[in-house]
Write a protein that holds these residues in place. Structure first.
Motif, PDB file in Angstrom:
ATOM      1  N   PRO A   1       0.832  -1.209   0.000  1.00 46.44           N
ATOM      2  CA  PRO A   1       0.000   0.000   0.000  1.00 46.44           C
ATOM      3  C   PRO A   1       0.866   1.258   0.000  1.00 46.44           C
ATOM      4  CG  PRO A   1      -0.612  -1.506   1.786  1.00 46.44           C
ATOM      5  CD  PRO A   1       0.695  -1.968   1.255  1.00 46.44           C
ATOM      6  N   GLN A   2       0.213   2.390  -0.128  1.00 43.31           N
ATOM      7  CA  GLN A   2       0.900   3.662   0.058  1.00 43.31           C
ATOM      8  C   GLN A   2       0.878   3.970   1.546  1.00 43.31           C
ATOM      9  OE1 GLN A   2      -0.510   6.890  -2.365  1.00 43.31           O
ATOM     10  NE2 GLN A   2       0.629   8.429  -1.216  1.00 43.31           N
ATOM     11  N   TRP A   3       2.030   3.825   2.185  1.00 44.25           N
ATOM     12  CA  TRP A   3       2.111   3.943   3.634  1.00 44.25           C
ATOM     13  C   TRP A   3       1.946   5.382   4.096  1.00 44.25           C
ATOM     14  CZ3 TRP A   3       1.408  -0.687   5.192  1.00 44.25           C
ATOM     15  CH2 TRP A   3       2.017  -1.768   4.552  1.00 44.25           C
ATOM     16  N   ARG A   4       1.429   5.552   5.320  1.00 48.09           N
ATOM     17  CA  ARG A   4       1.244   6.882   5.910  1.00 48.09           C
ATOM     18  C   ARG A   4       2.427   7.300   6.769  1.00 48.09           C
ATOM     19  NH1 ARG A   4      -2.879   5.443   2.634  1.00 48.09           N
ATOM     20  NH2 ARG A   4      -4.800   6.630   3.025  1.00 48.09           N
ATOM     21  N   SER A   5       3.351   6.376   7.028  1.00 52.41           N
ATOM     22  CA  SER A   5       4.550   6.675   7.796  1.00 52.41           C
ATOM     23  C   SER A   5       5.685   5.826   7.233  1.00 52.41           C
ATOM     24  CB  SER A   5       4.329   6.394   9.292  1.00 52.41           C
ATOM     25  OG  SER A   5       3.954   5.046   9.492  1.00 52.41           O
ATOM     26  N   TYR A   6       6.826   5.868   7.870  1.00 56.34           N
ATOM     27  CA  TYR A   6       8.008   5.165   7.355  1.00 56.34           C
ATOM     28  C   TYR A   6       7.873   3.668   7.618  1.00 56.34           C
ATOM     29  CZ  TYR A   6      12.942   4.082   6.494  1.00 56.34           C
ATOM     30  OH  TYR A   6      14.113   3.545   6.014  1.00 56.34           O
ATOM     31  N   VAL A   7       7.595   2.905   6.574  1.00 52.83           N
ATOM     32  CA  VAL A   7       7.423   1.453   6.648  1.00 52.83           C
ATOM     33  C   VAL A   7       8.362   0.810   5.645  1.00 52.83           C
ATOM     34  CG1 VAL A   7       5.818  -0.465   6.308  1.00 52.83           C
ATOM     35  CG2 VAL A   7       5.009   1.663   7.364  1.00 52.83           C
ATOM     36  N   ARG A   8       8.995  -0.293   6.036  1.00 54.09           N
ATOM     37  CA  ARG A   8       9.937  -0.966   5.133  1.00 54.09           C
ATOM     38  C   ARG A   8      10.095  -2.416   5.567  1.00 54.09           C
ATOM     39  NH1 ARG A   8      11.145   1.872   9.848  1.00 54.09           N
ATOM     40  NH2 ARG A   8      13.242   1.406  10.617  1.00 54.09           N
ATOM     41  N   THR A   9      10.807  -3.194   4.739  1.00 52.27           N
ATOM     42  CA  THR A   9      11.138  -4.575   5.088  1.00 52.27           C
ATOM     43  C   THR A   9      12.472  -4.608   5.823  1.00 52.27           C
ATOM     44  OG1 THR A   9      12.141  -4.907   2.913  1.00 52.27           O
ATOM     45  CG2 THR A   9       9.843  -5.579   3.172  1.00 52.27           C
ATOM     46  N   GLU A  10      12.694  -5.677   6.553  1.00 49.80           N
ATOM     47  CA  GLU A  10      13.904  -5.806   7.367  1.00 49.80           C
ATOM     48  C   GLU A  10      15.118  -6.119   6.502  1.00 49.80           C
ATOM     49  OE1 GLU A  10      15.698  -4.825   9.815  1.00 49.80           O
ATOM     50  OE2 GLU A  10      14.241  -5.562  11.297  1.00 49.80           O
ATOM     51  N   PHE A  11      16.299  -5.725   6.987  1.00 50.54           N
ATOM     52  CA  PHE A  11      17.539  -6.094   6.316  1.00 50.54           C
ATOM     53  C   PHE A  11      17.687  -7.610   6.298  1.00 50.54           C
ATOM     54  CE2 PHE A  11      18.795  -1.792   7.943  1.00 50.54           C
ATOM     55  CZ  PHE A  11      18.949  -1.194   6.693  1.00 50.54           C
ATOM     56  N   GLU A  12      18.351  -8.102   5.267  1.00 48.71           N
ATOM     57  CA  GLU A  12      18.545  -9.542   5.105  1.00 48.71           C
ATOM     58  C   GLU A  12      19.172 -10.158   6.351  1.00 48.71           C
ATOM     59  OE1 GLU A  12      18.181 -13.134   3.261  1.00 48.71           O
ATOM     60  OE2 GLU A  12      17.619 -11.241   2.318  1.00 48.71           O
ATOM     61  N   SER A  13      20.129  -9.467   6.932  1.00 45.42           N
ATOM     62  CA  SER A  13      20.854 -10.006   8.086  1.00 45.42           C
ATOM     63  C   SER A  13      19.985 -10.135   9.342  1.00 45.42           C
ATOM     64  CB  SER A  13      22.071  -9.128   8.396  1.00 45.42           C
ATOM     65  OG  SER A  13      21.655  -7.801   8.713  1.00 45.42           O
ATOM     66  N   ARG A  14      18.840  -9.460   9.357  1.00 48.95           N
ATOM     67  CA  ARG A  14      17.979  -9.487  10.543  1.00 48.95           C
ATOM     68  C   ARG A  14      16.681 -10.269  10.330  1.00 48.95           C
ATOM     69  NH1 ARG A  14      18.182  -6.394  14.793  1.00 48.95           N
ATOM     70  NH2 ARG A  14      15.911  -6.047  14.746  1.00 48.95           N
ATOM     71  N   ARG A  15      16.495 -10.780   9.136  1.00 41.32           N
ATOM     72  CA  ARG A  15      15.232 -11.470   8.858  1.00 41.32           C
ATOM     73  C   ARG A  15      15.050 -12.740   9.681  1.00 41.32           C
ATOM     74  NH1 ARG A  15      14.508 -10.623   2.271  1.00 41.32           N
ATOM     75  NH2 ARG A  15      14.247  -8.345   2.400  1.00 41.32           N
ATOM     76  N   ARG A  16      16.161 -13.319  10.129  1.00 40.52           N
ATOM     77  CA  ARG A  16      16.059 -14.531  10.962  1.00 40.52           C
ATOM     78  C   ARG A  16      15.292 -14.247  12.265  1.00 40.52           C
ATOM     79  NH1 ARG A  16      19.591 -13.767  15.048  1.00 40.52           N
ATOM     80  NH2 ARG A  16      21.194 -12.142  14.742  1.00 40.52           N
ATOM     81  N   LEU A  17      15.216 -12.968  12.666  1.00 37.39           N
ATOM     82  CA  LEU A  17      14.530 -12.594  13.895  1.00 37.39           C
ATOM     83  C   LEU A  17      13.030 -12.406  13.705  1.00 37.39           C
ATOM     84  CD1 LEU A  17      17.078  -9.839  15.034  1.00 37.39           C
ATOM     85  CD2 LEU A  17      16.958 -12.195  15.894  1.00 37.39           C
ATOM     86  N   CYS A  18      12.587 -12.392  12.465  1.00 39.66           N
ATOM     87  CA  CYS A  18      11.228 -11.937  12.141  1.00 39.66           C
ATOM     88  C   CYS A  18      10.254 -13.063  11.823  1.00 39.66           C
ATOM     89  CB  CYS A  18      11.283 -10.961  10.970  1.00 39.66           C
ATOM     90  SG  CYS A  18      12.401  -9.573  11.219  1.00 39.66           S
ATOM     91  N   TRP A  19      10.536 -14.261  12.316  1.00 41.11           N
ATOM     92  CA  TRP A  19       9.637 -15.390  12.083  1.00 41.11           C
ATOM     93  C   TRP A  19       8.756 -15.585  13.303  1.00 41.11           C
ATOM     94  CZ3 TRP A  19       9.460 -18.282   7.537  1.00 41.11           C
ATOM     95  CH2 TRP A  19      10.433 -17.958   6.585  1.00 41.11           C
TER      96      TRP A  19
END
Length: 313
Positions: A249-267
């Motif tokens: 979507p068109q975000w209303r604030s600063y939204v992004r995906t995580e860095f590759e090195s930190r994605r292991r934390l996001c499961w």
């Protein structure tokens, strides 16, 4: 808070049953389109209980409920807040007995109440005169003078009979919803309170089973900022058309995906019991507050798994 007032004159026709049922379906979809933007504040007001409505002469609402393809629409309509008779929607002690509204010479109580309260009139689009997003009414009000006369003026009332009409009123509906939502968020003092209000304040958003635990653990200083971020996410997905915006979507604030090195934390475990990647995220103050979610393109929404301190910090 958009109060929706049923135009009783649109229900007094002699149209054939199929046409009446189609019109009712169109009107209910319009009501639900408003509720999608402000579920907590949407209130359906009519002269009689919804279950007792006569959609046309000799055509009770039960005939529409029993027609094909209406079960889901009826269930969603039935759970909305409702009031009757019309005077219950007026401020306490106010009757507005000195004011009358007419359209094409006919008295229209429901549409008049919509104008008096700043609400929205809704009609069955059986007759073409109700198939519009705005109506002009003649308002006659008794004047307190020696002659005992009246003042007659023309006024416009916001109106809908189909979803397409609601689309023209979205900015107005959202301004009211956002104002009410902000006031509600400002009154909250704990993550548990915020969690309890999520279904009404952010009806489009989804949450994983463990999200409640993370909300309950929120520090008080984070409650309002998290509520504000949830509101921004709600607004973003409400406007989202994945066909035109296939990534996000068109975000209303600063939204992004995580860095590759930190994605292991996001499961996190999702509603299906399996672990999924929730690497989309946004920040909230004071640092290091962070909320993680994943997009659900087919459902045109997102599901939140975590809100709290930045992971692994």
């Amino acid at each position: 808070m958009p109060q929706l007032f049923l135009n009783e004159k649109s229900c007094g026709t002699k149209a054939d049953p199929d046409r009446v049922n189609r019109a009712m379906t169109d009107m209910v979809r319009a009501v639900l389109a408003v509720a999608r933007e402000d579920r907590a504040g949407t209130l359906l007001v009519s002269g009689e209980p919804v279950t007792a409505l006569q959609l046309a002469q000799g055509h009770a609402i039960q005939k529409w409920i029993g027609s094909p393809g209406t079960k889901d629409l009826w269930q969603r309509l039935a759970i909305l807040q409702s009031k009757w008779p019309l005077r219950e929607a007026f401020p306490e002690g106010e009757t507005h007995a000195d004011v009358e509204y007419r359209h094409d010479g006919d008295a229209v109580e429901g549409l008049g109440a919509a104008h008096l309260t700043g609400g929205l009139g809704i009609s069955l689009p059986v007759d073409s005169r109700w198939d519009t997003d705005r109506l002009t009414l003649v308002r006659e009000e008794l004047v307190d003078d020696e002659d005992g006369g009246s003042a007659v003026t023309e006024v416009d009332v916001v109106h809908a009979a189909r979803r397409e009409h609601v689309a023209t009123h979205l900015p107005w509906i959202r301004r009211g919803a956002n104002s009410a939502r902000q006031k509600a968020v400002e009154s909250l003092r704990s993550g548990t309170e915020l969690w309890a209000r999520c279904p009404e304040l952010f009806p489009t958003l989804q949450f994983t089973p463990l999200a409640e635990q993370h909300f309950a653990e929120l520090a008080e200083v984070w409650v309002r900022p998290v509520g504000e971020r949830l509101g921004e996410l709600q607004d973003a997905v409400s406007d989202w058309d994945p066909a035109r915006q296939p990534i996000a979507p068109q975000w209303r604030s600063y939204v992004r995906t995580e860095f590759e090195s930190r994605r292991r934390l996001c499961w996190f475990p999702d509603t299906d019991g399996k672990n999924h990647l929730f690497d989309w995220h946004c920040d909230f103050l004071p640092k290091p507050g962070r909320m993680h979610f994943r997009l659900l393109h087919e459902e045109r929404t997102l599901r939140i798994a975590y809100a709290g301190r930045k992971l692994d910090v």
